[in-house]
Design an enzyme around this catalytic site. Structure first.
Site, PDB file in Angstrom:
ATOM      1  N   HIS A 197      39.465  26.817  15.278  1.00 21.16           N
ATOM      2  CA  HIS A 197      39.647  26.212  16.599  1.00 21.16           C
ATOM      3  C   HIS A 197      40.111  24.763  16.480  1.00 21.16           C
ATOM      4  O   HIS A 197      39.829  24.077  15.498  1.00 21.16           O
ATOM      5  CB  HIS A 197      38.352  26.292  17.400  1.00 21.16           C
ATOM      6  CG  HIS A 197      38.026  27.681  17.839  1.00 21.16           C
ATOM      7  ND1 HIS A 197      36.996  27.956  18.704  1.00 21.16           N
ATOM      8  CD2 HIS A 197      38.598  28.892  17.563  1.00 21.16           C
ATOM      9  CE1 HIS A 197      36.940  29.256  18.933  1.00 21.16           C
ATOM     10  NE2 HIS A 197      37.897  29.841  18.239  1.00 21.16           N
ATOM     11  N   GLU A 245      39.184  22.052  17.956  1.00 19.93           N
ATOM     12  CA  GLU A 245      38.120  21.044  17.835  1.00 19.93           C
ATOM     13  C   GLU A 245      37.648  20.926  16.391  1.00 19.93           C
ATOM     14  O   GLU A 245      37.431  19.824  15.881  1.00 19.93           O
ATOM     15  CB  GLU A 245      36.917  21.410  18.725  1.00 19.93           C
ATOM     16  CG  GLU A 245      37.246  21.557  20.194  1.00 19.93           C
ATOM     17  CD  GLU A 245      37.572  22.987  20.610  1.00 19.93           C
ATOM     18  OE1 GLU A 245      37.230  23.349  21.749  1.00 19.93           O
ATOM     19  OE2 GLU A 245      38.174  23.741  19.808  1.00 19.93           O
ATOM     20  N   CYS A 269      34.110  26.388  23.090  1.00 19.78           N
ATOM     21  CA  CYS A 269      33.204  27.517  22.942  1.00 19.78           C
ATOM     22  C   CYS A 269      31.838  26.992  22.464  1.00 19.78           C
ATOM     23  O   CYS A 269      31.683  25.806  22.145  1.00 19.78           O
ATOM     24  CB  CYS A 269      33.765  28.532  21.933  1.00 19.78           C
ATOM     25  SG  CYS A 269      33.767  27.962  20.218  1.00 19.78           S
TER      26      CYS A 269
END
Length: 162
Positions: free
Chosen positions: A72, A74, A100
């Protein structure tokens, strides 16, 4: 005459939206920018482990309804800071989609003090509860399209002057 400049929040969110265009998993084009003292210190986008096949090239690797081939955005931004020895304590992140639960846990653990996001995306109740409990601020950032149009107008003018 002073020109109306884009506010910092919109500036950083526009950066995240541009960075998302590098994503290699078309299930969600996500970009992130970690900011400290109004300066970008790291960026990330959804993509495979370096040197590994990308979803865009070989398809998704699905497990329990999630593509597990990609890291991801992030996490990629946090990893960039770790690799370069840059502290994330007290920083903010601008991310195109609400994080998430797993990314939220990592952002909290890394010392991120505020999550700025553009799109709501299945906001996980566990993530929201964790962020509240840990005192991490959350803000949905909207864009004033006059800044996007202003940029397009200036680019077109520059092209016409060539």
């Amino acid at each position: 005459m002073t020109r109306d400049r884009i506010p910092w929040k919109q500036y950083f969110m526009m950066q995240a939206l541009v960075i998302a265009q590098r994503s290699t998993c078309d299930r969600a084009l996500v970009g992130s920018v970690i900011v400290k003292d109004d300066r970008m210190i790291a960026t990330g986008y959804n993509g495979s482990v370096s040197g590994q096949p990308h979803c865009d090239d070989v398809g998704h690797l699905m497990v329990d309804g999630h593509c597990v081939r990609t890291i991801h955005s992030e996490m990629n931004a946090l990893i960039q800071c770790a690799k370069n020895g840059i502290s994330t304590e007290g920083t903010e992140i601008y991310v195109t989609y609400f994080p998430c639960f797993n990314c939220s846990k990592c952002l909290v653990q890394a010392g991120i003090k505020k999550i700025n996001y553009y799109y709501d995306y299945h906001d996980n109740p566990l993530a929201l509860k964790l962020l509240r409990e840990k005192g991490v601020a959350i803000e949905q950032v909207t864009l004033d399209h006059k800044y996007v149009q202003s940029l397009a107008d200036r680019l077109e003018k520059a092209d016409n002057e060539k």
